[in-house]
Design a protein around this motif. Structure first.
Motif, PDB file in Angstrom:
ATOM      1  N   ASP B 207       0.810  -1.227   0.000  1.00  0.00           N
ATOM      2  CA  ASP B 207       0.000   0.000   0.000  1.00  0.00           C
ATOM      3  C   ASP B 207       0.841   1.273   0.000  1.00  0.00           C
ATOM      4  OD1 ASP B 207       1.035  -0.109   2.552  1.00  0.00           O
ATOM      5  OD2 ASP B 207      -0.865   0.211   3.587  1.00  0.00           O
ATOM      6  N   ALA B 208       2.133   1.162  -0.308  1.00  0.00           N
ATOM      7  CA  ALA B 208       2.990   2.355  -0.245  1.00  0.00           C
ATOM      8  C   ALA B 208       2.710   3.286  -1.417  1.00  0.00           C
ATOM      9  CB  ALA B 208       4.457   1.933  -0.243  1.00  0.00           C
ATOM     10  N   ILE B 209       2.749   4.560  -1.113  1.00  0.00           N
ATOM     11  CA  ILE B 209       2.611   5.554  -2.184  1.00  0.00           C
ATOM     12  C   ILE B 209       4.023   6.069  -2.467  1.00  0.00           C
ATOM     13  CG2 ILE B 209       1.530   7.737  -2.830  1.00  0.00           C
ATOM     14  CD1 ILE B 209      -0.923   6.868  -1.239  1.00  0.00           C
ATOM     15  N   ILE B 212       6.910   3.977   2.481  1.00  0.00           N
ATOM     16  CA  ILE B 212       7.202   2.559   2.645  1.00  0.00           C
ATOM     17  C   ILE B 212       5.944   1.855   3.148  1.00  0.00           C
ATOM     18  CG2 ILE B 212       8.040   2.646   5.039  1.00  0.00           C
ATOM     19  CD1 ILE B 212      10.477   0.991   3.892  1.00  0.00           C
ATOM     20  N   GLU B 213       5.798   0.596   2.776  1.00  0.00           N
ATOM     21  CA  GLU B 213       4.534  -0.101   2.996  1.00  0.00           C
ATOM     22  C   GLU B 213       4.196  -0.329   4.471  1.00  0.00           C
ATOM     23  OE1 GLU B 213       7.368  -1.569   1.905  1.00  0.00           O
ATOM     24  OE2 GLU B 213       7.661  -2.828   3.670  1.00  0.00           O
TER      25      GLU B 213
END
Lengths: 369, 361
Positions: B207-209, B212-213
């Protein structure tokens, strides 16, 4: 909407609000968290989000963290004893750095069981049994005295149960439904004064974006009239639960148990404060043992096969299920020209999708070797 | 003379997990904490209150210049593991390095090369190998109690509660961040590799944009079966490993030391767990313990390390196994795609997919 700081950004409402803003392309959002560990959920936003560390009870630290901000949203929680202090500190820091609008999240819990219809500006119930509710009430009263401050708009939002994706409360109910240990008070006829998380996020954003001066206290909630049975029955079937078979709990007297007694003692003001102070010093291993004990027998089935006959009733949930009236939301809707974007049915569908990704709603796993 | 031990990185892991077992081992005369290295002197001072004979240094070089240190315990932030491990090995110290071994498989390979060159032990701290239920599960798999394996599902997640003293873990990967993948991931991948043999990651989503996830899902293939791993830093998961075989299903609770249930007919049955580990360094161990807490498990892990040094027994996890984990996690990143989040608004979901780090790297 000009730049916004979200205090208490590490919680699920904060995460959802920030996610909504970032995915819209905003890069002027500031998240304020109390300690490093609260950055864990925010780290996915990386350089798109300005994260600051500050204790919400310390107005000097907050002043630094809020410098240059136009609007502040207060989503802090924590021990009840800190709620009033953090409200004051945040307000004072807002005033000192010239924040234009302060959006404060209170809670519908201040109206207790809502035994009579209440309006947005009615006072909280006196001598609420729950320390959290008392602290929220006192914070509201303190802010109400400052409502006429011309330098800053104070907008207090009063959501009921915030449910849906990432809500710990919803997850707890989903687990109880899957384990068939959930229960209904008064056959589930009580009013579920809830607000789906996306609706709440939209309410907060509407407050932040509203172009004119505005101040006041507003109930916010979903549009539909929903009972607890409706809520349980919407979530139950995918979790393998037929809600008509759940345990029924009496409405007139709280069914005391040893666990409820512990909860009751813990809610006494002095004991509660001591509990929150000690909690930080209790070793993890002891906390885990206590948690195990309170958790009881673990259900290894994904969905339990039999319905609990005797259930441990939590006082807070018992009171919530006794609510008789839906809190009015027209004042907010009329003032801000607001319509909830998500219906109850849509919220349930999204919640089920979320619970499915968490594995609480069972999908048969691949059997291809 | 007892083994002289150096700790590099005196923050939360050292203070909350390692302090007590080290105190106990010191008390038994099995080792002595001789040096504490941390650029943050308040962290080193906090530990020194318990290890009064230890000297404090702000870097490893000064510590090794002054004394001969038999074991180095690397508890520093993950992005410093490579530097600290190599430095310790080059000073002829055996090393027990907390997971993750490093943040790239290349670094791991170089660390292993130095260990070979200096002929010193490089062990990786994978504490869950010392959870009795985990060992029992492995035993059960070896015994074929579940029949031929069909599939597995591993879920671990909760709101991050670890009292970290820096924000390093949450920074973008290029700045030393671990994310949930390199934080919980090494434990999981190490254990599943131990159970099922070599693994592959055909699909991975996070889910990282631009950061970092904090949530990940991995599809996993082994020679025996397929399965999935789901990890979260911000949302509670069921915290279970479920393994389905032709003869039944087993459930291991990931945060419990002694709870393993198996269903071969209609009901789950809790398994007896007669697993224990040596707690002394005699050639033929005389005392054993079945750990019931992190502190006890770390105690056993430290004893195992000392036995490896003294008697040449293999450490629970060596550098080669550690490298294998990091290689697998790295391979996951190479096939990364946006995590499915069907609850988002359509426009938000599109924006997330567009903004996902893999599409902008």
């Amino acid at each position: 909407m000009s730049n916004v700081a979200v205090i208490g950004a590490g919680g699920f409402v904060g995460l959802s609000l920030i996610e909504s803003l970032i995915l819209e392309g905003r890069s002027d959002i500031r998240a304020v968290v109390r300690n490093y560990r609260n950055m864990a959920g925010l780290c996915r936003f990386g350089t798109d989000l300005d994260v600051r560390l500050a204790d919400a009870e310390n107005s000097a630290l907050l002043t630094e963290a809020l410098a240059g901000v136009d609007t502040v949203v207060n989503l802090t929680t924590g021990p009840p004893s800190g709620i009033i202090q953090s409200t004051r500190s945040i307000y004072e820091a807002c005033v000192s750095v010239g924040v234009r609008r302060f959006v404060h999240l209170s809670s519908a819990v201040i109206y207790g069981d809502v035994c009579v219809p209440v309006g947005d500006d009615d006072p909280p119930v006196a001598r609420h049994w729950m320390p959290y509710a008392r602290a929220k009430s006192m914070s509201e009263l303190w802010l109400r005295e400052r409502l006429n401050n011309d330098a800053i708009d104070i907008v207090v939002l009063r959501p009921g149960i915030v449910w849906g994706v990432r809500s710990p409360h919803t997850l707890q109910i989903a687990k109880a439904l899957a384990g068939k240990t959930a229960y209904l008070v008064n056959d589930g006829k009580g009013i579920f004064n809830g607000i789906y998380i996306t609706n709440l996020v939209r309410c907060i954003r509407t407050c932040c974006e509203y172009p004119q001066r505005v101040a006041g206290f507003y109930n916010v909630g979903d549009s539909e009239l929903v009972t607890w049975f409706d809520f349980f029955d919407a979530l139950g079937p995918p979790l393998g639960c037929d809600c008509s078979r759940l345990s029924r709990v009496r409405y007139d007297h709280f069914p005391w148990s040893s666990r409820a007694l512990v909860d009751g003692i813990q809610s006494l003001p002095l004991v509660n404060e001591l509990y929150h102070q000690l909690k930080a010093h209790v070793p993890d291993s002891l906390k885990a043992r206590i948690r195990n004990y309170l958790e009881g027998m673990y259900c290894y089935e994904r969905h339990a096969t039999s319905y609990a006959v005797r259930v441990a009733v939590e006082r807070e949930l018992w009171h919530l299920q006794r609510v008789r009236y839906k809190l009015p939301i027209e004042k907010f809707q009329n003032t801000f020209q607001f319509i909830n974007p998500i219906s109850f049915t849509e919220g349930i569908q999204r919640t089920i999708a979320w619970l499915t990704t968490l594995g609480f709603i069972y999908r048969s796993v691949s059997t291809t070797a | 003379m007892s083994l002289q031990l150096l700790i590099v990185g005196c923050g939360a892991v050292a203070q909350r997990l390692y302090r007590k077992p080290l105190q106990q081992l010191e008390k038994r005369g099995l080792l002595q904490v001789a040096a504490l290295v941390d650029p943050a002197t308040e962290n080193a001072n906090a530990l020194r209150a318990f290890f009064t004979k230890a000297k404090i240094y702000d870097n490893l070089e000064n510590a090794f210049a002054e004394s001969k240190l038999d074991i180095t315990l690397v508890l520093s932030p993950a992005h410093l593991h490579f530097e600290h491990v190599v430095q310790a090995l080059r000073n002829y110290s055996h090393v027990l390095c907390e997971k993750p071994m490093a943040l790239s498989a290349d670094d791991c390979a170089r660390m292993n090369a130095v260990a070979t060159e200096t002929d010193h032990i490089l062990a990786i701290g994978m504490i869950r190998r010392f959870f009795p239920a985990y060992q029992q599960f492995k035993q059960m798999m070896c015994d074929g109690k579940l029949g031929s394996l069909v599939s597995f599902e591993y879920r671990e997640g909760h709101k991050f509660e670890w009292d970290v003293t820096t924000s390093v873990a949450f920074r973008p990967r290029m700045c030393g961040g671990t994310g949930v993948l390199f934080d919980i991931g090494p434990h999981v991948v190490d254990y599943l590799t131990w159970l099922f043999g070599d693994l592959k990651v055909p699909a991975y989503a996070d889910d990282a944009i631009s950061g970092i996830e904090s949530n990940v899902s991995l599809e996993i293939e082994s020679h025996f079966c397929r399965g999935s791993i789901h990890l979260s830093w911000d949302c509670p998961q069921s915290n279970e490993l479920r393994v389905l075989g032709s003869k039944g299903e087993a459930v291991l609770r990931v945060d419990r030391f002694d709870q393993l249930a198996v269903r071969t007919t209609s009901d789950y049955e809790l398994q007896k767990i007669p697993i224990s580990f040596p707690t002394d360094t005699l050639r033929q161990a005389q005392s054993y313990m079945s750990p019931k807490s992190y502190v006890e498990a770390i105690y056993c892990q430290l004893v195992q390390m000392m036995r490896a040094i003294k008697w040449g027994e293999p450490p629970a996890v060596d550098g080669l196994e550690g490298e294998k984990c990091i290689f697998l996690l790295e391979s996951a990143l190479s096939v990364a795609c946006p995590l499915d989040m069907p609850w988002l608004e359509r426009s938000e979901e599109e924006a997330f997919r567009r903004m996902h780090w893999k599409n902008n790297s």
